[in-house]
Design an enzyme around this catalytic site. Structure first.
Site, PDB file in Angstrom:
ATOM      1  N   ASP A   9      -2.990   0.403  10.498  1.00 27.22           N
ATOM      2  CA  ASP A   9      -1.625   1.459   9.943  1.00 27.22           C
ATOM      3  C   ASP A   9      -1.221   2.399   9.908  1.00 27.22           C
ATOM      4  OD1 ASP A   9      -0.107   3.046   8.363  1.00 27.22           O
ATOM      5  OD2 ASP A   9      -1.012   2.240   6.741  1.00 27.22           O
ATOM      6  N   LYS A  71       4.856  10.473  14.570  1.00 29.55           N
ATOM      7  CA  LYS A  71       5.801   8.792  14.174  1.00 29.55           C
ATOM      8  C   LYS A  71       6.964   8.632  14.723  1.00 29.55           C
ATOM      9  CE  LYS A  71       5.026   4.552  11.820  1.00 29.55           C
ATOM     10  NZ  LYS A  71       4.125   3.911  10.762  1.00 29.55           N
ATOM     11  N   GLU A 148       5.424  -3.406   8.089  1.00 35.15           N
ATOM     12  CA  GLU A 148       4.911  -3.029   7.150  1.00 35.15           C
ATOM     13  C   GLU A 148       5.380  -3.185   5.703  1.00 35.15           C
ATOM     14  OE1 GLU A 148       5.757   1.327   7.380  1.00 35.15           O
ATOM     15  OE2 GLU A 148       4.869   1.785   9.389  1.00 35.15           O
ATOM     16  N   ASP A 170       8.202   1.849  -0.868  1.00 32.57           N
ATOM     17  CA  ASP A 170       7.248   2.670   0.158  1.00 32.57           C
ATOM     18  C   ASP A 170       7.894   4.006  -0.224  1.00 32.57           C
ATOM     19  OD1 ASP A 170       5.045   3.139   1.697  1.00 32.57           O
ATOM     20  OD2 ASP A 170       5.294   1.817   3.741  1.00 32.57           O
TER      21      ASP A 170
HETATM   22  P1  ADP Z   1       2.349   7.469   5.138  1.00 33.05           P
HETATM   23  O1  ADP Z   1       2.573   5.889   5.184  1.00 33.05           O
HETATM   24  O2  ADP Z   1       3.813   8.180   5.550  1.00 33.05           O
HETATM   25  O3  ADP Z   1       1.079   8.337   6.388  1.00 33.05           O
HETATM   26  P2  ADP Z   1       0.977   7.579   2.895  1.00 33.05           P
HETATM   27  O4  ADP Z   1       1.010   6.329   2.870  1.00 33.05           O
HETATM   28  O5  ADP Z   1      -0.907   7.732   3.200  1.00 33.05           O
HETATM   29  O6  ADP Z   1       1.846   8.235   3.771  1.00 33.05           O
HETATM   30  O7  ADP Z   1       1.056   9.005   1.506  1.00 33.05           O
HETATM   31  C1  ADP Z   1       0.301  10.186   1.839  1.00 33.05           C
HETATM   32  C2  ADP Z   1       1.405  11.073   0.667  1.00 33.05           C
HETATM   33  O8  ADP Z   1       0.643  10.120  -0.541  1.00 33.05           O
HETATM   34  C3  ADP Z   1       0.898  12.511   0.710  1.00 33.05           C
HETATM   35  O9  ADP Z   1       2.140  13.218   0.695  1.00 33.05           O
HETATM   36  C4  ADP Z   1       0.200  12.596  -0.798  1.00 33.05           C
HETATM   37  O10 ADP Z   1      -0.108  13.981  -0.783  1.00 33.05           O
HETATM   38  C5  ADP Z   1       0.555  11.810  -1.471  1.00 33.05           C
HETATM   39  N1  ADP Z   1      -0.208  11.221  -2.550  1.00 33.05           N
HETATM   40  C6  ADP Z   1      -1.602  10.444  -2.131  1.00 33.05           C
HETATM   41  N2  ADP Z   1      -2.077  10.755  -3.472  1.00 33.05           N
HETATM   42  C7  ADP Z   1      -1.348  11.205  -4.142  1.00 33.05           C
HETATM   43  C8  ADP Z   1      -1.200  10.973  -5.504  1.00 33.05           C
HETATM   44  N3  ADP Z   1      -2.474  10.202  -6.245  1.00 33.05           N
HETATM   45  N4  ADP Z   1      -0.145  11.341  -6.026  1.00 33.05           N
HETATM   46  C9  ADP Z   1       0.718  11.470  -5.854  1.00 33.05           C
HETATM   47  N5  ADP Z   1       0.483  11.856  -4.516  1.00 33.05           N
HETATM   48  C10 ADP Z   1      -0.385  10.805  -3.399  1.00 33.05           C
HETATM   49 MG    MG Z   2       2.482   4.598   5.046  1.00 31.75          MG
END
Ligand code: ADP
Ligand code: MG
Length: 507
Positions: A9, A71, A148, A170
């Site tokens: 991912d 990205k 995704e 998502d």
């Molecule tokens: P991406 O797919 O864009 O790379 P992610 O799916 O990894 O991103 O999501 C990252 C986001 O999720 C960040 O803004 C992070 O702060 C938030 N995040 C992670 N854990 C939590 C949580 N427990 N509660 C709220 N937000 C969260």
């Molecule tokens: Mg993602």
């Protein structure tokens, strides 16, 4: 022997790598205790390459030699600068992919040369091609690019079967997309997708930063925005507070010596409640719901045609997001597969199938029941003392711990009864009471004295319920031994009273 094909991912904010081994899906740790690699690269003082957490730490202070969110640039004929040198988006993404490849190789002890990589459903051919190129630069043959939402659906596939339609919601760090997918035996098809690639958890962080800045202005008459180091620290503290608020009713931003004003050090210490936070982010959540309806109409479907909602992306852990989705669509969204990891898991499942293995299943321990307490609230137009307040919802992965704030109703109220129920009915009295206790000796305070009730359920089905007076720390707990298999409810509850966290068992 065929070599392992990894599933990757490659996210805007975070990236993960997963494999299938011995029929099990494993997301590979990128560092001890961490399976998430921030999608940030940078060059250190000495010119060495930083990827992941170290680059993320450097970003706030040295943006000129760090790159994040690459990205968003994939597929553009452009270059980004890092420490004065130009790089294509593919080259930057390749640095992340190469790091993930090395992590996977160290973990499985063999070379890795093939990968399945996921991309958003809306990615154009040029963006997909750029992703393939990034893989090649990193020494990976990209055997397939998959969407995704498709990967997320694959990670969930085991739990259900038969033809159905799902909404994959998502919400990541900086991007939001919602897709309507059709699942039929072995085929997952994306029917429509919509979103905003500048909306995500980072915006939630910014709201909390703004809250702290207002506080600093009001209480200390300082403007921290001119101080990059203070802003970097605030950013960190804001994200941590936001994450705390996903499970707790209050969070504190506390940063000593955050900055100076006329030579005097300023310490930040401010509490934010979940209710305050939810008010700040509500417009963003509303925007995602609008997008959801656009995706639905793009697929020519109505809410009634949707069988399930799958939550993907770290920001979907936000309780307001889950609550608003449930209200809007009339069903509890599914979140049992870790939303940060499920896209990588789906990619690994696809990789295993390409390699000729049987599609493995993702196994998660979930609670089969909802657990909650009761409170005085409006119920069918009247104040009713037994309104059910669920704290741990059915199908939540265990172990889990969730807290909510409750308030006293009368001035000078010195005790509160806490009832513990298992069930789904909005009228608590229609659920099974599995325990109860009274917290006594509360301070003499006006009505509205907050108590924090915490439900913690472990993998063995042991439920611990604690209620704590917020201002004094006075607390009382019960442990219910076999909460997920209760036959004779309250007899199994063991009570104990604690003054400040040290258990003195009474019975
Ligand atoms: P991406 O797919 O864009 O790379 P992610 O799916 O990894 O991103 O999501 C990252 C986001 O999720 C960040 O803004 C992070 O702060 C938030 N995040 C992670 N854990 C939590 C949580 N427990 N509660 C709220 N937000 C969260
Ligand atoms: Mg993602």
């Amino acid at each position: 022997m065929t070599s392992t094909i990894v599933g990757i991912d490659l996210g805007t904010t975070n990236s993960e790598v997963a494999i299938v081994r011995a029929g099990r899906v494993e997301v590979i740790p990128v560092a001890p205790g961490a399976r998430i690699l921030p999608s940030v690269v940078g060059l250190a003082d000495d010119g060495s390459l930083l990827v992941g957490e170290t680059a993320r730490n450097q970003y706030a202070l040295h943006p000129e030699r760090s790159v994040r969110s690459i990205k968003r640039r994939m597929g553009e004929y452009t270059s980004v600068q890092m420490a004065g040198k130009d790089y294509s988006p593919q080259e930057i993404s390749a640095m992340i992919l190469r790091r993930l490849r090395e992590i996977a190789e160290a973990h499985i002890g063999e070379t890795v040369s093939k990968a399945v990589i996921t991309v958003p459903a809306y990615f154009s051919d040029a963006q997909r091609q750029a992703t393939r190129e990034a893989g090649e630069i990193a020494g990976l043959e990209v055997v397939r690019i998959i969407n995704e939402p498709t990967a997320a659906a694959l990670a969930y596939e085991n739990c259900h079967s038969g033809a159905r339609k799902a909404l994959v919601y998502d919400l990541g760090g900086g991007t939001f997309d919602v897709s309507v997918v059709n699942l039929e035996s072995d085929v997952v098809e994306v029917l429509a997708s919509h979103g905003n690639n500048h909306l995500g958890g980072d915006d939630f962080d910014q709201k909390v930063v703004g809250f702290a800045l207002d506080h600093l202005q009001k209480v200390h008459q300082v403007d921290a925005r001119q101080d990059p180091l203070a802003m970097a620290r605030l950013q960190r503290a804001a994200e941590a507070a936001k994450i705390t608020l996903s499970d707790q009713p209050y969070a504190t931003l506390s940063e000593e010596y955050l900055l100076e004003k006329d030579g005097v050090p300023i310490h930040l210490s401010v509490e934010i409640s979940r209710a305050q936070y939810e008010e700040l982010i509500e417009p963003y959540v509303a925007e995602t719901l609008d997008a959801l309806h656009v995706a639905l109409s793009g697929a020519g479907l109505a809410v009634a045609n949707i069988n399930e909602i799958l939550l993907v992306g770290g920001a979907t852990r936000t309780p307001l997001v889950q609550r608003r989705l449930e209200e809007e669509l009339g069903m509890q969204p599914r979140a049992e597969v870790d939303p940060d990891l499920c896209v990588a898991m789906g990619a690994a499942i696809q990789a295993a199938v390409i390699a000729g293995a049987q599609a493995p299943t993702v196994l998660v321990d979930v609670t089969p029941y909802t657990f909650g307490t009761s409170a005085l609230e409006y119920f069918m137009g009247e104040m009713y003392p037994y309104c059910y307040v669920p704290l741990i919802r059915k199908n939540t992965p265990i172990p889990v711990s969730r807290s909510e704030a409750f308030c006293t109703i009368f001035d000078g109220q010195s005790k509160v009864d806490i009832n513990v129920y298992q069930g789904e009915d909005p009228d608590a009295l229609n659920n099974i009471e599995i325990g109860r206790f009274t917290i006594e000796g509360l301070r003499d305070a006006p009505a509205g004295n907050p108590l924090i009730t915490t439900f913690s359920l472990d993998v063995n089905g042991i439920l611990q319920v604690t209620s704590r007076e917020k201002e004094t720390g006075l607390q009382h707990s019960i442990t219910i031994d076999n909460a997920i298999n209760v036959k004779e409810p309250s007899l199994q509850a063991r009570e104990y009273l604690t003054a400040s966290g040290h258990g003195d068992r009474l019975s």
